[in-house]
Scaffold this motif. Structure first.
Motif, mmCIF file in Angstrom:
data_model
loop_
_atom_site.group_PDB
_atom_site.id
_atom_site.type_symbol
_atom_site.label_atom_id
_atom_site.label_comp_id
_atom_site.label_asym_id
_atom_site.label_seq_id
_atom_site.Cartn_x
_atom_site.Cartn_y
_atom_site.Cartn_z
ATOM 1 N N LEU A 1 5.187 12.617 1.709
ATOM 2 C CA LEU A 1 4.830 12.219 3.077
ATOM 3 C C LEU A 1 5.848 11.186 3.552
ATOM 4 O O LEU A 1 6.852 10.945 2.878
ATOM 5 C CB LEU A 1 3.409 11.664 3.081
ATOM 6 C CG LEU A 1 2.359 12.699 2.616
ATOM 7 C CD1 LEU A 1 1.005 12.057 2.425
ATOM 8 C CD2 LEU A 1 2.253 13.852 3.601
ATOM 9 N N ILE A 2 5.589 10.561 4.711
ATOM 10 C CA ILE A 2 6.608 9.616 5.166
ATOM 11 C C ILE A 2 6.636 8.413 4.215
ATOM 12 O O ILE A 2 5.602 7.940 3.757
ATOM 13 C CB ILE A 2 6.436 9.182 6.646
ATOM 14 C CG1 ILE A 2 5.170 8.394 6.881
ATOM 15 C CG2 ILE A 2 6.543 10.344 7.592
ATOM 16 C CD1 ILE A 2 5.145 7.742 8.265
ATOM 17 N N PRO A 3 7.845 7.963 3.881
ATOM 18 C CA PRO A 3 7.962 6.905 2.872
ATOM 19 C C PRO A 3 7.620 5.526 3.452
ATOM 20 O O PRO A 3 7.545 5.358 4.669
ATOM 21 C CB PRO A 3 9.440 6.970 2.481
ATOM 22 C CG PRO A 3 10.127 7.540 3.669
ATOM 23 C CD PRO A 3 9.132 8.415 4.392
ATOM 24 N N GLY A 4 7.427 4.579 2.556
ATOM 25 C CA GLY A 4 7.289 3.192 2.979
ATOM 26 C C GLY A 4 5.889 2.804 3.418
ATOM 27 O O GLY A 4 5.715 1.844 4.165
ATOM 28 N N VAL A 5 4.863 3.546 2.952
ATOM 29 C CA VAL A 5 3.487 3.181 3.305
ATOM 30 C C VAL A 5 2.833 2.505 2.092
ATOM 31 O O VAL A 5 2.861 3.036 0.984
ATOM 32 C CB VAL A 5 2.656 4.421 3.713
ATOM 33 C CG1 VAL A 5 1.227 4.013 4.062
ATOM 34 C CG2 VAL A 5 3.311 5.135 4.882
ATOM 35 N N THR A 6 2.277 1.331 2.300
ATOM 36 C CA THR A 6 1.576 0.613 1.237
ATOM 37 C C THR A 6 0.101 0.538 1.595
ATOM 38 O O THR A 6 -0.246 0.137 2.711
ATOM 39 C CB THR A 6 2.113 -0.831 1.116
ATOM 40 O OG1 THR A 6 3.526 -0.768 1.009
ATOM 41 C CG2 THR A 6 1.532 -1.543 -0.100
ATOM 42 N N PHE A 7 -0.759 0.921 0.652
ATOM 43 C CA PHE A 7 -2.208 0.838 0.884
ATOM 44 C C PHE A 7 -2.760 -0.417 0.224
ATOM 45 O O PHE A 7 -2.433 -0.704 -0.932
ATOM 46 C CB PHE A 7 -2.911 2.070 0.297
ATOM 47 C CG PHE A 7 -2.646 3.305 1.102
ATOM 48 C CD1 PHE A 7 -3.396 3.589 2.238
ATOM 49 C CD2 PHE A 7 -1.621 4.177 0.748
ATOM 50 C CE1 PHE A 7 -3.136 4.718 2.994
ATOM 51 C CE2 PHE A 7 -1.352 5.304 1.497
ATOM 52 C CZ PHE A 7 -2.104 5.578 2.629
ATOM 53 N N VAL A 8 -3.574 -1.140 0.957
ATOM 54 C CA VAL A 8 -4.221 -2.315 0.368
ATOM 55 C C VAL A 8 -5.733 -2.163 0.507
ATOM 56 O O VAL A 8 -6.231 -1.547 1.455
ATOM 57 C CB VAL A 8 -3.751 -3.645 0.996
ATOM 58 C CG1 VAL A 8 -2.266 -3.847 0.806
ATOM 59 C CG2 VAL A 8 -4.104 -3.742 2.456
ATOM 60 N N SER A 9 -6.438 -2.752 -0.441
ATOM 61 C CA SER A 9 -7.894 -2.690 -0.381
ATOM 62 C C SER A 9 -8.401 -3.610 0.724
ATOM 63 O O SER A 9 -7.934 -4.749 0.854
ATOM 64 C CB SER A 9 -8.462 -3.127 -1.738
ATOM 65 O OG SER A 9 -9.828 -3.388 -1.573
ATOM 66 N N PRO A 10 -9.376 -3.135 1.514
ATOM 67 C CA PRO A 10 -9.864 -3.989 2.605
ATOM 68 C C PRO A 10 -10.690 -5.188 2.140
ATOM 69 O O PRO A 10 -11.260 -5.891 2.972
ATOM 70 C CB PRO A 10 -10.696 -3.024 3.467
ATOM 71 C CG PRO A 10 -10.976 -1.860 2.625
ATOM 72 C CD PRO A 10 -9.948 -1.787 1.545
ATOM 73 N N ASP A 11 -10.747 -5.401 0.819
ATOM 74 C CA ASP A 11 -11.415 -6.624 0.331
ATOM 75 C C ASP A 11 -10.395 -7.652 -0.135
ATOM 76 O O ASP A 11 -10.767 -8.740 -0.551
ATOM 77 C CB ASP A 11 -12.289 -6.307 -0.910
ATOM 78 C CG ASP A 11 -13.228 -5.176 -0.630
ATOM 79 O OD1 ASP A 11 -13.807 -5.175 0.467
ATOM 80 O OD2 ASP A 11 -13.360 -4.280 -1.485
ATOM 81 N N ASP A 12 -9.132 -7.291 -0.104
ATOM 82 C CA ASP A 12 -8.149 -8.075 -0.852
ATOM 83 C C ASP A 12 -7.096 -8.709 0.065
ATOM 84 O O ASP A 12 -6.039 -8.124 0.332
ATOM 85 C CB ASP A 12 -7.496 -7.123 -1.874
ATOM 86 C CG ASP A 12 -6.718 -7.876 -2.926
ATOM 87 O OD1 ASP A 12 -6.416 -9.061 -2.701
ATOM 88 O OD2 ASP A 12 -6.399 -7.264 -3.955
ATOM 89 N N VAL A 13 -7.385 -9.911 0.503
ATOM 90 C CA VAL A 13 -6.469 -10.604 1.419
ATOM 91 C C VAL A 13 -5.131 -10.894 0.731
ATOM 92 O O VAL A 13 -4.060 -10.781 1.342
ATOM 93 C CB VAL A 13 -7.125 -11.911 1.941
ATOM 94 C CG1 VAL A 13 -6.131 -12.740 2.730
ATOM 95 C CG2 VAL A 13 -8.344 -11.588 2.803
#
Ligand SMILES: Cc1ncc(COP(=O)(O)O)c(C=O)c1O
Length: 408
Positions: free
Chosen positions: A162-174
């Protein structure tokens, strides 16, 4: 007469099998009711997945569509027509974002916002600020760009890269959010309430962290309001209750109440970096879509005398019935140990179960109530904004019985 079996057999031969459908054929609707091919009535608490906000076969919308179809449907974006500007102005008044780009679906609105975010940096000579931060449990659609910022691995993996450069973060983790932000991040995209991910509202702390990191770094904020926006939670846009000032907002679903319409709302400082030829679509902003959306917005905001909801149109009505809906669902939680939580706001609600939600969804369908399963253990409800307290009581009564049977 065409039977349910005839319809299923024809589809099985000729329709690409990308959907796992429930064995029911709907042929007619009226308000919050749907009717199947055998004439059976169902209470529709899904409204075409959060779309048909005025209820089925709404006479005013039908008349507006018919009138427009008899006048002019499509001219293309090579020319002007009177309605795009009117709808864009209405959306600007509701959102505070000055400009709109019109398209035909939610995923297209997301695609547009991803492109506009990259273009914003490119136009300033910052050519390597191309990445995105997105959230775990987030869903933004199935086209390649939208899929790239959608977290479910089952949806993504067969179509990688898919398109590169996407980082997923958990919505609990500031802390993870802060760590994910780099000088290559073009934008953060987030749903204020994650719909497909299980009707999960962002916590106030995490929402505040998004506002802070985007402000501190100049990173653009894309609020994906396709499911939770335009009145579903009782405010025009749910980001407004989080204190966000997004640079881009995606709109879909509710805006056409069933007529396909999508929009990317764009703040002026971003709009100033986007130029003729940067994006386009043949159908986007056509007269039929714009006329329908103008009608829907009038109903939502109560800007015409014909709107039967005093004090703020349908959005005010959602606030009232949404509070009742929440209370009734809390009642189910106290009664049934299998219900672990009630999530959401307004008429966007999820019942979090301790078990797979599918038997409950199927039991409800058999009992004449349409809801769906999301994130495996969540029963999701997105009724029309016109839903009444009597209909809420009826739906909750059905769920009560189905939950008792499921646990037995
Ligand atoms: C938050 C969100 N974004 C994007 C989409 C994609 O919209 P569409 O299915 O109209 O392409 C959806 C659809 O469910 C959604 O809920």
């Amino acid at each position: 007469m065409t039977t349910t079996q005839d319809v299923q057999a024809l589809e099985a031969r000729h329709v690409l099998q990308t959907y796992k459908r429930q064995p029911v054929v709907f042929v007619r609707g009226d308000g919050t009711r749907l009717y199947d091919a055998e004439g059976r009535a169902y209470l529709d608490f899904l409204s075409g997945i959060g779309v048909v906000v005025l209820g089925h076969a709404h006479p005013g919308l039908a008349a507006a569509i018919a009138d427009q179809a008899n006048t002019l449907i499509q001219t293309s974006n090579l020319y002007f027509h009177p309605l795009q500007g009117q709808l864009a102005a209405r959306l600007a008044a509701l959102s505070g974002l000055q400009r709109a780009f019109f398209c035909n679906s939610g995923a297209e609105a997301v695609e547009a916002c991803l492109k506009f975010a990259r273009r914003y940096w490119f136009s300033q000579g910052v050519k390597d600020r191309t990445g995105f931060v997105a959230l775990k449990h987030g869903f933004s659609g199935r086209t390649m760009g939208a899929l790239s910022v959608t977290s479910n691995p089952g949806y993504r993996e067969p179509f990688e890269p898919l398109i590169p450069g996407v980082t997923f973060v958990s919505p609990d983790d500031v802390t993870a959010l802060e760590a994910a932000m780099t000088d290559r991040t073009a934008a953060i995209i987030a749903e204020p309430i994650q719909g497909e991910g299980g009707v999960r509202p962002l916590s106030p702390e995490f929402a505040a962290a998004i506002a802070r990191v985007t402000k501190d770094t100049g990173t653009l904020l894309i609020a994906d309001e396709i499911q939770c926006g335009l009145g579903r939670t009782g405010s025009a846009f749910h980001y407004q209750s989080l204190g966000w000032s997004p640079d881009l907002v995606t709109v879909g679903k509710a805006i056409g109440s069933g007529v396909p319409v999508g929009a990317a709302l764009v703040a002026e400082h971003v709009a100033g970096k986007i130029f003729a030829g940067d994006h386009g679509t043949t159908y986007g902003g056509n007269l039929l879509a714009m006329r329908s959306a103008l009608y829907v917005l009038e109903q939502l905001t109560g800007t015409t005398e014909a709107v039967p909801y005093a004090g703020g149109g349908l959005i005010g009505h959602v606030r009232e019935v949404g509070a009742v809906f929440g209370d009734r669902l809390e009642g189910l939680r106290s009664k049934h140990p299998v219900v672990q939580g009630v999530r959401g706001a307004g008429v966007m609600r999820g019942l979090e179960l301790s078990i797979d939600a599918q038997p409950v969804v199927e039991g409800a369908l058999k009992a004449g109530l349409i809801v769906n399963r999301t994130a495996e253990r969540v029963v999701r409800m997105l009724p029309p904004f016109t839903v009444t307290v009597a209909e809420i009581d009826e739906a909750v009564g059905i769920l009560d019985r189905v939950l008792s049977d499921t646990q037995a």
